[in-house]
Scaffold this active site. Structure first.
Site, PDB file in Angstrom:
ATOM      1  N   GLY A 234     -35.739  23.294  24.004  1.00 30.43           N
ATOM      2  CA  GLY A 234     -36.975  23.647  23.319  1.00 30.43           C
ATOM      3  C   GLY A 234     -37.958  22.768  23.747  1.00 30.43           C
ATOM      4  O   GLY A 234     -37.676  21.509  24.441  1.00 30.43           O
ATOM      5  N   ILE A 235     -39.331  22.809  23.568  1.00 29.51           N
ATOM      6  CA  ILE A 235     -40.506  21.797  24.069  1.00 29.51           C
ATOM      7  C   ILE A 235     -41.182  21.503  22.784  1.00 29.51           C
ATOM      8  O   ILE A 235     -41.498  22.275  22.178  1.00 29.51           O
ATOM      9  CB  ILE A 235     -41.577  22.377  25.107  1.00 29.51           C
ATOM     10  CG1 ILE A 235     -40.461  22.712  26.105  1.00 29.51           C
ATOM     11  CG2 ILE A 235     -42.378  21.496  25.485  1.00 29.51           C
ATOM     12  CD1 ILE A 235     -41.227  23.496  27.244  1.00 29.51           C
ATOM     13  N   GLY A 236     -41.572  20.396  22.525  1.00 24.92           N
ATOM     14  CA  GLY A 236     -42.010  19.866  21.201  1.00 24.92           C
ATOM     15  C   GLY A 236     -43.012  18.886  21.595  1.00 24.92           C
ATOM     16  O   GLY A 236     -43.456  18.630  22.946  1.00 24.92           O
ATOM     17  N   PHE A 238     -43.621  16.004  21.467  1.00 21.39           N
ATOM     18  CA  PHE A 238     -43.124  14.453  21.923  1.00 21.39           C
ATOM     19  C   PHE A 238     -42.270  14.621  23.130  1.00 21.39           C
ATOM     20  O   PHE A 238     -41.681  13.650  23.347  1.00 21.39           O
ATOM     21  CB  PHE A 238     -42.424  13.712  21.009  1.00 21.39           C
ATOM     22  CG  PHE A 238     -43.550  13.444  19.837  1.00 21.39           C
ATOM     23  CD1 PHE A 238     -44.374  12.441  19.927  1.00 21.39           C
ATOM     24  CD2 PHE A 238     -43.758  14.372  18.674  1.00 21.39           C
ATOM     25  CE1 PHE A 238     -45.171  12.090  18.867  1.00 21.39           C
ATOM     26  CE2 PHE A 238     -44.576  14.066  17.700  1.00 21.39           C
ATOM     27  CZ  PHE A 238     -45.370  12.929  17.816  1.00 21.39           C
ATOM     28  N   VAL A 241     -36.232  18.804  25.152  1.00 22.31           N
ATOM     29  CA  VAL A 241     -34.747  18.654  24.768  1.00 22.31           C
ATOM     30  C   VAL A 241     -33.983  19.578  25.509  1.00 22.31           C
ATOM     31  O   VAL A 241     -34.343  20.957  25.683  1.00 22.31           O
ATOM     32  CB  VAL A 241     -34.781  19.183  23.303  1.00 22.31           C
ATOM     33  CG1 VAL A 241     -33.292  18.750  22.726  1.00 22.31           C
ATOM     34  CG2 VAL A 241     -35.748  18.300  22.304  1.00 22.31           C
ATOM     35  N   LYS A 255     -33.270  14.330  24.722  1.00 23.24           N
ATOM     36  CA  LYS A 255     -34.774  14.361  24.708  1.00 23.24           C
ATOM     37  C   LYS A 255     -35.507  13.529  25.504  1.00 23.24           C
ATOM     38  O   LYS A 255     -35.160  12.252  25.584  1.00 23.24           O
ATOM     39  CB  LYS A 255     -35.151  14.151  23.159  1.00 23.24           C
ATOM     40  CG  LYS A 255     -36.602  14.572  22.961  1.00 23.24           C
ATOM     41  CD  LYS A 255     -36.948  14.579  21.281  1.00 23.24           C
ATOM     42  CE  LYS A 255     -38.216  15.090  21.018  1.00 23.24           C
ATOM     43  NZ  LYS A 255     -38.774  15.107  19.685  1.00 23.24           N
ATOM     44  N   ASP A 352     -41.948  12.704   9.938  1.00 19.41           N
ATOM     45  CA  ASP A 352     -42.240  14.429  10.517  1.00 19.41           C
ATOM     46  C   ASP A 352     -41.378  15.474   9.971  1.00 19.41           C
ATOM     47  O   ASP A 352     -40.735  15.869  10.767  1.00 19.41           O
ATOM     48  CB  ASP A 352     -42.378  13.913  12.100  1.00 19.41           C
ATOM     49  CG  ASP A 352     -42.952  14.982  12.906  1.00 19.41           C
ATOM     50  OD1 ASP A 352     -43.646  15.960  12.127  1.00 19.41           O
ATOM     51  OD2 ASP A 352     -42.643  15.308  14.067  1.00 19.41           O
TER      52      ASP A 352
END
Length: 551
Positions: A234-236, A238, A241, A255, A352
């Site tokens: 996934g891409i967040g 910050f 990952v 990450k 968060d």
């Protein structure tokens, strides 16, 4: 050491008698071949000569050629009979007995005129533009009688002075092989330097204290197949990952985070390592870190069922999470937060909390993860954080005024999270008419209407425990109270969820107070006061990150 020169070749004054073994054809001396034996008197034109070889002693008496350059050891006998003036030269391979028939037999008349009173017996050699080597391994000489036989077994072996002549193939292959070798060495050096740059890390002396928590970049690179897109989980906001498998076969999530924090990197890594000491069944274990150039890599336990938001908002054709699973998720995250806020050696403010940061293990147990924004401080002290970070819809309204994250702001985010899980809706939703639905307002409105459980996710088709759903929704509203002091602590939240303490009877209008008045009482600035809580939260949902913090 030649015998004679061109000026005196053939002169009677040379007083020379020689047996030559010639491997070079010299036409000026009337040589018969480049492999012959000759008898020379006072010059280099042989008085008798024949090709090198010997005669068999059998009935055929066949002639056997010998090559003078074959490196095959040979024996030569030179005999002179003074009575008959007969000079015989016989030769054969070293392992063949002396043939009865000589190779050369010549009468040398007037030998006394050739040999002076004083004479020398020995060996001489000469060469021109070509050369070859001849070796005398042993010799025997005697006047007035046969010379003693040589002891063949005592003779030395031929010395090796140079390799055998190379073939044409070798002459072609050798330069190519040499060039290839040079190229291979250069390529190897290039690869080693490239690998060194590829795996280069940022490591300072002070990190030695954090030893076990430091991973090598090389190990993480190989674990993730070079951070391949096939391993991307996934891409967040910050970082990215990746799923990885360490050499020990342990599965991890890696990450990659860009770091450029104004906070000292030493302090930052110390916090990472401190968070790595957290141990709770409802927290994703932070195993360690690695620093490389402008990146920080955080290594976590791998959660095979991914993040909670994918189950809430993913494929609509997939089976929705059951109410039992949702309630267990909510209690699990609450238990993890209680550990962070109350039960660990320091207070950890997560900052968060949201569905995408809650991961599910193989038994679908919830684990709160992504501590990239977390802050630590000692029990009984105030947090010093002043940067506003988090995700819109989960951020407590006081953060816009004080900028200080606290346990109460985490509780606010957890309240939004509870409503999100129960209702299957994000805290802020853009509807088809370009309006914005604020989840907490909608649930509050339905509570006022006496139908709070109507907000439960319709994908459950009514299959839920109404008492538990009502508890979760009302507790979510209580945790979302605009005033920090009115929110319960996580220990109280756990008591409510476990049923150890009943939720207080609250009027549906408890949050219907004038929000502007509440915020004025709290001393919020005029800009903040110009927006009620719902309007402030209704802006486009996005992650507000502490850009200066770089996490």
């Amino acid at each position: 050491m030649g015998l004679v020169g061109s000026a005196n070749n053939g002169n009677a004054t040379n007083h020379l008698l020689a047996v030559e073994f010639d491997t070079i054809l010299n036409s000026e001396f009337d040589d018969m071949s480049g492999n012959h034996v000759g008898i020379d008197v006072n010059g280099l034109r042989s008085v008798d000569a024949d090709n090198a070889g010997y005669y068999d002693d059998d009935a055929t008496g066949a002639f056997r050629n010998l090559s003078l350059v074959s490196r095959r050891a040979m024996q030569v006998w030179v005999d002179f009979d003074g009575g008959s003036s007969q000079l015989n030269v016989t030769m054969a391979p070293l392992d063949v007995p002396r043939p009865r028939r000589p190779l050369l037999s010549t009468t040398v008349t007037n030998l006394s005129s050739v040999i002076d009173d004083t004479a020398y017996v020995g060996f001489s050699s000469a060469t021109g533009i070509l050369f070859c080597r001849h070796y005398v391994l042993g010799w025997s000489f005697r006047m007035n009688g046969a010379a003693p036989a040589l002891n063949i077994s005592a003779l030395p072996t031929l010395p090796v002075t140079f390799p055998k002549p190379r073939s044409k193939v070798l002459e072609i292959v050798l330069p190519i092989a040499s060039a290839f070798l040079v190229f291979a060495v250069a390529a190897l050096v290039f690869v080693l330097l490239r690998r060194r740059r590829m795996y280069a890390e940022v490591k300072e002396d002070w990190e030695a204290a954090f030893g076990p928590h430091r991973f090598t970049y090389k190990d993480l690179f190989h674990a993730t197949d070079g951070f391949s897109d096939k391993r991307l989980l996934g891409i967040g906001g910050f970082g990215r990952v990746y799923r990885g498998v360490l050499a020990s076969k342990m599965e991890v999530a890696v990450k990659k985070v860009a770091h450029g924090s104004r906070q000292g990197m030493r302090e930052f890594v110390a916090e990472v390592v401190s968070i790595g000491r957290l141990r709770h069944r409802n927290l994703v274990q932070l195993l360690g870190y690695c620093r490389r150039k402008g990146e920080l890599l955080l290594v976590y336990d791998y959660m095979p069922n991914g993040s909670l938001d994918k189950h809430l908002y993913g494929d609509k054709n997939k089976m929705a999470l059951s109410w039992e699973q949702r309630f267990r998720v909510i209690k699990g995250v609450a238990s993890g937060l209680l550990y962070l806020h109350e039960d660990w050696e320091q207070v950890v403010v997560h900052r968060d909390i949201k569905a995408s940061n809650v991961l599910l293990d193989k038994e679908m147990n919830a684990r709160l993860g992504d501590f990239g924004l977390a802050r630590l401080y000692d029990h009984g002290t105030d947090p010093h954080t002043t940067h506003v970070v988090g995700t819109m819809g989960y951020m407590a309204p006081e953060l816009g005024h004080t900028g200080k994250a606290s346990k109460a702001s985490d509780v606010f985010a957890f309240g939004a999270f509870m409503l999100e899980v129960a209702c299957g809706r994000k805290p802020i939703v853009q509807d088809a008419t370009d309006g914005r639905l604020v989840l907490v307002d909608w649930v509050l409105d339905r509570w006022r209407a006496g139908a709070v459980t109507d907000t439960v996710d319709p994908r459950l088709a009514g299959d839920f425990v109404e008492e538990e759903a009502g508890l979760v929704l009302k507790l979510g509203l209580l945790c979302s109270h605009p005033l920090p002091g009115a929110r319960p602590g996580m220990r109280q939240v756990m008591q409510y969820l476990d049923g150890d303490v009943p939720l207080p009877e609250l009027s549906p209008t408890y949050q219907g107070l004038n929000m502007l008045a509440l915020m004025q009482d709290q001393g919020f600035d005029p800009y903040i006061m110009s927006f009620p809580m719902t309007s402030m939260s209704a802006s486009r949902p996005s992650t507000m990150s502490d850009l200066s913090g770089g996490r």
